[in-house]
Design a protein around this motif. Structure first.
Motif, short mmCIF file in Angstrom:
data_model
loop_
_atom_site.label_atom_id
_atom_site.label_comp_id
_atom_site.label_asym_id
_atom_site.label_seq_id
_atom_site.Cartn_x
_atom_site.Cartn_y
_atom_site.Cartn_z
N ASP A 100 0.51 -1.13 -0.04
CA ASP A 100 -0.03 -0.29 0.07
C ASP A 100 0.82 1.53 -0.40
O ASP A 100 2.20 1.15 0.67
N ARG A 101 0.35 2.65 -0.01
CA ARG A 101 1.05 3.56 -0.43
C ARG A 101 1.27 3.77 1.34
O ARG A 101 0.90 3.71 1.56
N TYR A 102 2.88 3.85 0.74
CA TYR A 102 3.99 3.75 2.59
C TYR A 102 3.48 5.71 3.35
O TYR A 102 4.22 6.80 1.89
N ARG A 103 2.95 5.50 4.09
CA ARG A 103 2.83 6.93 4.89
C ARG A 103 3.98 7.64 5.97
O ARG A 103 4.36 7.98 6.34
N ASN A 104 4.84 6.55 6.69
CA ASN A 104 6.16 6.94 7.21
C ASN A 104 7.25 8.04 6.58
O ASN A 104 7.00 7.88 5.06
N ARG A 105 7.87 8.22 7.13
CA ARG A 105 9.15 8.54 7.07
C ARG A 105 10.07 7.15 6.58
O ARG A 105 10.15 6.67 6.57
N ARG A 106 10.97 7.57 4.89
CA ARG A 106 11.62 6.88 4.06
C ARG A 106 12.83 6.06 4.25
O ARG A 106 12.66 5.31 4.02
N LYS A 107 13.10 6.82 5.81
CA LYS A 107 14.53 5.55 5.96
C LYS A 107 13.86 4.73 6.81
O LYS A 107 15.16 3.85 6.27
N ARG A 108 12.72 4.55 7.39
CA ARG A 108 12.57 4.07 7.49
C ARG A 108 11.91 2.22 6.80
O ARG A 108 11.56 0.98 7.44
N PHE A 109 11.87 2.49 5.83
CA PHE A 109 11.03 1.68 5.09
C PHE A 109 12.63 0.56 4.56
O PHE A 109 11.88 -0.02 4.32
N THR A 110 13.30 0.88 4.42
CA THR A 110 14.63 -0.08 4.13
C THR A 110 14.68 -1.08 5.14
O THR A 110 14.62 -2.42 4.90
N LEU A 111 14.68 -0.40 6.36
CA LEU A 111 14.73 -1.77 7.56
C LEU A 111 13.14 -2.40 7.56
O LEU A 111 13.57 -3.71 7.76
N ARG A 112 11.98 -1.94 7.09
CA ARG A 112 10.98 -2.42 7.34
C ARG A 112 10.72 -3.54 6.16
O ARG A 112 10.60 -5.16 6.54
N PHE A 113 11.53 -3.33 4.83
CA PHE A 113 11.43 -4.22 3.80
C PHE A 113 12.46 -4.75 4.66
O PHE A 113 11.97 -6.72 3.97
N ASN A 114 13.37 -4.67 4.66
CA ASN A 114 15.01 -5.97 5.00
C ASN A 114 14.10 -7.06 5.96
O ASN A 114 14.55 -7.91 5.66
N LEU A 115 13.44 -6.58 6.72
CA LEU A 115 12.40 -7.34 8.57
C LEU A 115 11.84 -8.52 7.62
O LEU A 115 12.29 -9.35 7.97
N ILE A 116 11.06 -8.22 6.94
CA ILE A 116 10.16 -8.66 6.23
C ILE A 116 10.71 -10.24 5.44
O ILE A 116 10.06 -10.77 5.60
N ALA A 117 11.98 -9.02 4.53
CA ALA A 117 12.65 -10.81 3.97
C ALA A 117 12.66 -11.30 4.61
O ALA A 117 13.65 -12.68 3.95
N GLY A 118 13.91 -11.01 5.73
CA GLY A 118 14.69 -11.98 6.44
C GLY A 118 13.46 -12.69 7.43
O GLY A 118 13.78 -14.14 7.17
N ILE A 119 12.07 -12.45 7.65
CA ILE A 119 11.18 -13.16 7.37
C ILE A 119 11.06 -14.93 7.16
O ILE A 119 10.49 -15.75 6.67
N TYR A 120 10.53 -14.16 5.57
CA TYR A 120 10.48 -14.98 4.16
C TYR A 120 11.78 -15.76 4.52
O TYR A 120 11.44 -17.15 4.13
N ASN A 121 12.54 -15.43 4.58
CA ASN A 121 14.10 -16.25 4.24
C ASN A 121 13.69 -17.41 5.47
O ASN A 121 14.38 -18.52 5.60
N PHE A 122 13.69 -16.66 6.80
CA PHE A 122 13.55 -17.81 7.56
C PHE A 122 12.41 -18.81 7.54
O PHE A 122 12.97 -20.17 8.24
N GLU A 123 11.91 -18.30 7.18
CA GLU A 123 10.55 -19.56 6.98
C GLU A 123 10.39 -20.53 5.83
O GLU A 123 9.78 -21.16 5.84
N LEU A 124 11.55 -20.76 4.78
CA LEU A 124 12.03 -21.48 3.77
C LEU A 124 12.60 -22.46 4.59
O LEU A 124 12.49 -23.44 4.60
N LEU A 125 13.22 -22.47 5.87
CA LEU A 125 13.58 -23.41 6.21
C LEU A 125 12.96 -24.27 7.09
O LEU A 125 13.26 -25.03 7.60
N LEU A 126 11.58 -23.84 7.56
CA LEU A 126 10.49 -24.40 8.58
C LEU A 126 10.23 -25.72 7.90
O LEU A 126 9.66 -25.53 6.48
#
Length: 275
Positions: free
Chosen positions: A249-275
């Motif tokens: 969706d349209r990102y409403r927060n500060r753009r500096k925080r977007f990178t951290l959140r995207f990488n966290l979700i990507a890390g969660i995706y990688n973690f669940e590949l091993l389960l």
């Protein structure tokens, strides 16, 4: 949303609600408890919510992307408390190795781990900036966006690294400026947005582009379909990440925080590949 109301859900409904598996949720709780102990040693204040409720609040924020006001009303806390809780959860999880991405250096190691990697970019809409509006305007999407580049291992389906830029930047330019370099023995599969990548990496494959003077032959179309069938994995990975509405969706927060959140979700995706 409280923990007691979520515990009674089965595995499928739990994942539909939170966006993650129950085993992932339990592992996150363990990591956050360790972080809480370190926080107490430094003299931090006790939180109004338990760790489980703070994690549920964060997952609800990432998955549904409701405002802090609506989330705070659901949990009976103030907006500032909800904001601080979400921020602390995100910062604590992204620092842990379980949710960290391998990184660009993995692509250049002498022992070649990856036979073929897929490179693609996706765009997330943002609110119209007050400054440098043209800098973020995407001609493709006809709106202001942030562009995210993903490098995915074709065999394991794991996200290796990411890169970010403004929506106006071309996909291939983002690839060059991100300094993403791949081992010479590893193949790269991309779409037509990466014309010229073969000059940087010899073992690169991308669809042939038709022109007015040189239309595609039947063999060219067949080859393009074959490449598209291999490249669809990257689209599937992007689709999984965009199940979290904060990315789609349209990102409403500060753009500096977007990178951290995207990488966290990507890390969660990688973690669940091993389960």
């Amino acid at each position: 949303m409280k923990l007691k109301a979520v515990e009674i859900l089965d595995k499928e409904k739990f994942r539909r609600l939170t966006g993650i598996k129950r085993t992932t949720f339990n592992r996150m709780i363990e990591i956050l408890r360790e972080a809480t102990q370190l926080k107490k040693k430094k003299g931090g204040r006790n939180t109004k919510l338990c760790i489980e409720d703070m994690l549920l609040m964060t997952l609800e924020y990432l998955k549904e992307y409701r405002t802090y006001f609506h989330i705070s009303q659901s949990y009976g806390v103030s907006e500032s408390t909800a904001y601080k809780a979400v921020r602390w959860i995100e910062d604590s999880l992204i620092k842990h190795p379980d949710f960290a991405l391998p990184g660009r250096k993995e692509l250049l190691k002498s022992d070649v781990k990856y036979e073929m990697v897929l490179v693609d970019a996706t765009e997330s809409p943002i609110e119209r900036p007050k400054k440098k509006q043209k800098y973020f305007y995407s001609g493709k999407k006809k709106r202001h966006t942030l562009k995210s580049q993903l490098v995915v291992d074709k065999k394991s389906k794991k996200i290796i690294c990411t890169a970010f830029s403004n929506g106006k930047r071309h996909d291939f330019r983002l690839f060059k400026e991100s300094k993403t370099r791949v081992h010479p023995e590893t193949s790269i599969l991309t779409d037509t947005g990466y014309q010229g990548i073969q000059k940087i990496h010899a073992k690169s494959k991308l669809p042939k582009k038709k022109t007015k003077k040189n239309p595609l032959t039947k063999q060219d179309k067949k080859d393009n379909r074959q490449l598209a069938s291999g490249r669809v994995l990257n689209e599937n990975v992007i689709g999984v990440i965009k199940r979290f509405k904060i990315i789609a969706d349209r990102y409403r927060n500060r753009r500096k925080r977007f990178t951290l959140r995207f990488n966290l979700i990507a890390g969660i995706y990688n973690f669940e590949l091993l389960l």
